[in-house]
Design a protein around this motif. Structure first.
Motif, PDB file in Angstrom:
ATOM      1  N   MET A 100       0.820  -1.205   0.000  1.00  0.00           N
ATOM      2  CA  MET A 100       0.000   0.000   0.000  1.00  0.00           C
ATOM      3  C   MET A 100       0.856   1.259   0.000  1.00  0.00           C
ATOM      4  O   MET A 100       0.515   2.279  -0.606  1.00  0.00           O
ATOM      5  N   LYS A 101       2.016   1.177   0.675  1.00  0.00           N
ATOM      6  CA  LYS A 101       2.935   2.324   0.708  1.00  0.00           C
ATOM      7  C   LYS A 101       3.853   2.357  -0.513  1.00  0.00           C
ATOM      8  O   LYS A 101       4.651   3.273  -0.668  1.00  0.00           O
ATOM      9  N   LYS A 102       3.723   1.314  -1.368  1.00  0.00           N
ATOM     10  CA  LYS A 102       4.524   1.204  -2.589  1.00  0.00           C
ATOM     11  C   LYS A 102       6.023   1.166  -2.296  1.00  0.00           C
ATOM     12  O   LYS A 102       6.843   1.690  -3.045  1.00  0.00           O
ATOM     13  N   LYS A 103       6.367   0.522  -1.163  1.00  0.00           N
ATOM     14  CA  LYS A 103       7.761   0.342  -0.770  1.00  0.00           C
ATOM     15  C   LYS A 103       7.935  -1.102  -0.292  1.00  0.00           C
ATOM     16  O   LYS A 103       7.953  -1.386   0.905  1.00  0.00           O
ATOM     17  N   PRO A 104       8.057  -2.044  -1.230  1.00  0.00           N
ATOM     18  CA  PRO A 104       8.105  -3.474  -0.878  1.00  0.00           C
ATOM     19  C   PRO A 104       9.173  -3.843   0.141  1.00  0.00           C
ATOM     20  O   PRO A 104       8.971  -4.760   0.942  1.00  0.00           O
ATOM     21  N   LEU A 105      10.307  -3.127   0.133  1.00  0.00           N
ATOM     22  CA  LEU A 105      11.396  -3.472   1.046  1.00  0.00           C
ATOM     23  C   LEU A 105      11.049  -3.179   2.507  1.00  0.00           C
ATOM     24  O   LEU A 105      11.716  -3.673   3.419  1.00  0.00           O
ATOM     25  N   LEU A 106      10.004  -2.378   2.719  1.00  0.00           N
ATOM     26  CA  LEU A 106       9.567  -2.139   4.091  1.00  0.00           C
ATOM     27  C   LEU A 106       9.134  -3.439   4.772  1.00  0.00           C
ATOM     28  O   LEU A 106       9.199  -3.551   5.990  1.00  0.00           O
ATOM     29  N   PHE A 107       8.710  -4.393   3.972  1.00  0.00           N
ATOM     30  CA  PHE A 107       8.288  -5.697   4.526  1.00  0.00           C
ATOM     31  C   PHE A 107       9.402  -6.295   5.378  1.00  0.00           C
ATOM     32  O   PHE A 107       9.149  -6.804   6.475  1.00  0.00           O
ATOM     33  N   ILE A 108      10.643  -6.204   4.890  1.00  0.00           N
ATOM     34  CA  ILE A 108      11.785  -6.772   5.617  1.00  0.00           C
ATOM     35  C   ILE A 108      11.985  -6.037   6.942  1.00  0.00           C
ATOM     36  O   ILE A 108      12.223  -6.651   7.989  1.00  0.00           O
ATOM     37  N   ASP A 109      11.875  -4.685   6.902  1.00  0.00           N
ATOM     38  CA  ASP A 109      12.034  -3.900   8.123  1.00  0.00           C
ATOM     39  C   ASP A 109      10.959  -4.252   9.146  1.00  0.00           C
ATOM     40  O   ASP A 109      11.230  -4.361  10.343  1.00  0.00           O
ATOM     41  N   TYR A 110       9.731  -4.422   8.668  1.00  0.00           N
ATOM     42  CA  TYR A 110       8.639  -4.754   9.587  1.00  0.00           C
ATOM     43  C   TYR A 110       8.869  -6.111  10.253  1.00  0.00           C
ATOM     44  O   TYR A 110       8.655  -6.264  11.461  1.00  0.00           O
ATOM     45  N   ILE A 111       9.291  -7.096   9.458  1.00  0.00           N
ATOM     46  CA  ILE A 111       9.544  -8.428  10.022  1.00  0.00           C
ATOM     47  C   ILE A 111      10.714  -8.381  11.011  1.00  0.00           C
ATOM     48  O   ILE A 111      10.657  -9.002  12.090  1.00  0.00           O
ATOM     49  N   LYS A 112      11.762  -7.621  10.668  1.00  0.00           N
ATOM     50  CA  LYS A 112      12.880  -7.465  11.599  1.00  0.00           C
ATOM     51  C   LYS A 112      12.411  -6.828  12.902  1.00  0.00           C
ATOM     52  O   LYS A 112      12.826  -7.232  13.992  1.00  0.00           O
ATOM     53  N   GLY A 113      11.544  -5.833  12.780  1.00  0.00           N
ATOM     54  CA  GLY A 113      11.022  -5.168  13.968  1.00  0.00           C
ATOM     55  C   GLY A 113      10.236  -6.115  14.857  1.00  0.00           C
ATOM     56  O   GLY A 113      10.345  -6.071  16.094  1.00  0.00           O
ATOM     57  N   PHE A 114       9.459  -6.999  14.227  1.00  0.00           N
ATOM     58  CA  PHE A 114       8.695  -7.989  14.981  1.00  0.00           C
ATOM     59  C   PHE A 114       9.629  -8.886  15.784  1.00  0.00           C
ATOM     60  O   PHE A 114       9.438  -9.096  16.990  1.00  0.00           O
ATOM     61  N   TRP A 115      10.669  -9.427  15.106  1.00  0.00           N
ATOM     62  CA  TRP A 115      11.562 -10.361  15.787  1.00  0.00           C
ATOM     63  C   TRP A 115      12.407  -9.661  16.848  1.00  0.00           C
ATOM     64  O   TRP A 115      12.736 -10.245  17.887  1.00  0.00           O
ATOM     65  N   LYS A 116      12.784  -8.412  16.596  1.00  0.00           N
ATOM     66  CA  LYS A 116      13.526  -7.640  17.604  1.00  0.00           C
ATOM     67  C   LYS A 116      12.679  -7.483  18.872  1.00  0.00           C
ATOM     68  O   LYS A 116      13.174  -7.637  19.989  1.00  0.00           O
ATOM     69  N   ALA A 117      11.393  -7.138  18.678  1.00  0.00           N
ATOM     70  CA  ALA A 117      10.503  -6.957  19.820  1.00  0.00           C
ATOM     71  C   ALA A 117      10.303  -8.269  20.572  1.00  0.00           C
ATOM     72  O   ALA A 117      10.281  -8.298  21.808  1.00  0.00           O
ATOM     73  N   LYS A 118      10.177  -9.350  19.821  1.00  0.00           N
ATOM     74  CA  LYS A 118       9.985 -10.673  20.452  1.00  0.00           C
ATOM     75  C   LYS A 118      11.229 -11.070  21.237  1.00  0.00           C
ATOM     76  O   LYS A 118      11.123 -11.562  22.375  1.00  0.00           O
ATOM     77  N   ALA A 119      12.407 -10.853  20.649  1.00  0.00           N
ATOM     78  CA  ALA A 119      13.662 -11.213  21.316  1.00  0.00           C
ATOM     79  C   ALA A 119      13.879 -10.395  22.587  1.00  0.00           C
ATOM     80  O   ALA A 119      14.421 -10.892  23.578  1.00  0.00           O
ATOM     81  N   ALA A 120      13.435  -9.133  22.535  1.00  0.00           N
ATOM     82  CA  ALA A 120      13.592  -8.249  23.691  1.00  0.00           C
ATOM     83  C   ALA A 120      12.491  -8.435  24.731  1.00  0.00           C
ATOM     84  O   ALA A 120      12.500  -7.782  25.768  1.00  0.00           O
ATOM     85  N   LYS A 121      11.539  -9.335  24.423  1.00  0.00           N
ATOM     86  CA  LYS A 121      10.391  -9.575  25.303  1.00  0.00           C
ATOM     87  C   LYS A 121       9.660  -8.269  25.621  1.00  0.00           C
ATOM     88  O   LYS A 121       9.314  -7.983  26.775  1.00  0.00           O
ATOM     89  N   THR A 122       9.442  -7.488  24.576  1.00  0.00           N
ATOM     90  CA  THR A 122       8.735  -6.219  24.711  1.00  0.00           C
ATOM     91  C   THR A 122       7.322  -6.473  25.242  1.00  0.00           C
ATOM     92  O   THR A 122       6.621  -7.355  24.742  1.00  0.00           O
ATOM     93  N   PRO A 123       6.878  -5.720  26.247  1.00  0.00           N
ATOM     94  CA  PRO A 123       5.528  -5.923  26.797  1.00  0.00           C
ATOM     95  C   PRO A 123       4.447  -5.680  25.752  1.00  0.00           C
ATOM     96  O   PRO A 123       4.574  -4.775  24.912  1.00  0.00           O
ATOM     97  N   LEU A 124       3.400  -6.481  25.775  1.00  0.00           N
ATOM     98  CA  LEU A 124       2.271  -6.279  24.874  1.00  0.00           C
ATOM     99  C   LEU A 124       1.428  -5.098  25.348  1.00  0.00           C
ATOM    100  O   LEU A 124       1.429  -4.744  26.532  1.00  0.00           O
ATOM    101  N   LEU A 125       0.689  -4.503  24.412  1.00  0.00           N
ATOM    102  CA  LEU A 125      -0.223  -3.416  24.748  1.00  0.00           C
ATOM    103  C   LEU A 125      -1.568  -3.941  25.230  1.00  0.00           C
ATOM    104  O   LEU A 125      -2.426  -3.159  25.654  1.00  0.00           O
ATOM    105  N   VAL A 126      -1.738  -5.261  25.140  1.00  0.00           N
ATOM    106  CA  VAL A 126      -3.022  -5.872  25.472  1.00  0.00           C
ATOM    107  C   VAL A 126      -2.799  -7.070  26.392  1.00  0.00           C
ATOM    108  O   VAL A 126      -1.684  -7.581  26.504  1.00  0.00           O
ATOM    109  N   THR A 127      -3.876  -7.529  27.023  1.00  0.00           N
ATOM    110  CA  THR A 127      -3.803  -8.725  27.856  1.00  0.00           C
ATOM    111  C   THR A 127      -3.780  -9.967  26.957  1.00  0.00           C
ATOM    112  O   THR A 127      -4.061  -9.886  25.751  1.00  0.00           O
ATOM    113  N   SER A 128      -3.467 -11.106  27.536  1.00  0.00           N
ATOM    114  CA  SER A 128      -3.446 -12.348  26.756  1.00  0.00           C
ATOM    115  C   SER A 128      -4.835 -12.666  26.201  1.00  0.00           C
ATOM    116  O   SER A 128      -4.967 -13.147  25.075  1.00  0.00           O
TER     117      SER A 128
END
Length: 282
Positions: free
Chosen positions: A235-263
């Protein structure tokens, strides 16, 4: 219905007069408008004070924060600063950006929606941007999503979702929590809001992983994150952003970033997202 507005503003001298002018021309005026000056170094303060002299429902609050513009946290922290100055005598609370021109009937129409259906928790119009001299739909999200630039909440809904989350993804988690608590979220295509500054124009390069982190903190899980990342990058017409988004997800998971919501809320969100994806595919 009384409505209060909070407007976070950082160096908005080019636009904020147009936003405030569109507010004082509303067919139903707001009871209170709080502009939060977030560390501005231009003439934002002077412009707001000039409007406040002639319109006593407009006030200014100053906030000192980092000059780094990371999406989500900075603007919502400013919103919180303004919200803290308000009393409880409102029916609708509105988070508004400082670079908008709203139609004169905008809030009259929003109020009408809330009055007609007591199960509506959030309402808003559609963002349009100027391209080649014409105003066209800023097509970055689904049409049933209210843009973060102009969010109107029924007080009971706003309190139940626990105010706005100071993190990227706040303007998605609020709607998902609305649905979790059985409130309706409605958009009105007749309400054309002119968005004067492109979304994310001032984001620092360090923010490029933040979208993936936001997907993680929303409790999406990897599969939904991958689909949402691919869709947004296209939608943003920047396909390479997909890689950045996935990296961001795994970085947050590795850092055990707190969720904004309950389980429990995360489980609901995953189920809801999968349901919506299946509906679109079928």
């Amino acid at each position: 219905m009384n409505y209060y507005i909070v407007i976070p503003a950082h160096n908005e001298e080019a636009f904020i007069s147009l936003t405030l002018q569109s507010l004082i021309l509303q067919s139903i005026l707001p009871k209170k408008v709080v502009v939060v000056n977030d560390n501005s170094t231009d003439k934002t303060v002077e412009i707001v004070l000039e409007f406040a002299k002639k319109n006593p429902f407009i006030t200014l609050v100053n906030k000192i924060s980092s000059a780094i513009h990371l999406p989500g946290s900075k603007v919502i922290q400013a919103f919180h600063k303004g919200f803290e100055t308000l009393d409880d005598d409102y029916d609708i609370i509105v988070k508004l950006d400082a670079d908008l021109i709203l139609p004169h009937n905008y809030f009259a129409t929003i109020i009408e929606h809330f009055q007609k259906d007591p199960t509506i928790g959030m309402a808003g119009g559609f963002a349009y941007i100027e391209k080649n001299g014409e105003w066209v739909l800023e097509n970055l999200t689904d049409k049933d999503h209210i843009r973060g630039a102009f969010k109107a909440y029924r007080k009971e809904c706003f309190k139940q979702i626990g105010n706005l989350k100071p993190a990227m993804g706040w303007d998605t988690v609020d709607e998902l929590l609305c649905k979790f608590y059985n409130w309706k979220v409605i958009t009105d295509a007749s309400l054309i809001v002119k968005h004067l500054k492109p979304t994310g124009a001032n984001y620092n390069k360090t923010a490029r992983y933040k979208q993936g982190e936001a997907f993680y903190t929303l409790g999406y899980g990897f599969a939904i994150t991958a689909i949402a990342s691919a869709k947004l990058a296209v939608m943003k017409k920047k396909p390479l952003l997909f890689i950045d988004y996935i990296k961001g997800f795994w970085k947050a998971k590795a850092a055990k970033t707190p969720l904004l919501v309950t389980s429990e809320q995360a489980k609901f969100i995953r189920s809801y997202r999968l349901k919506k994806m299946k509906e679109k595919l079928l």
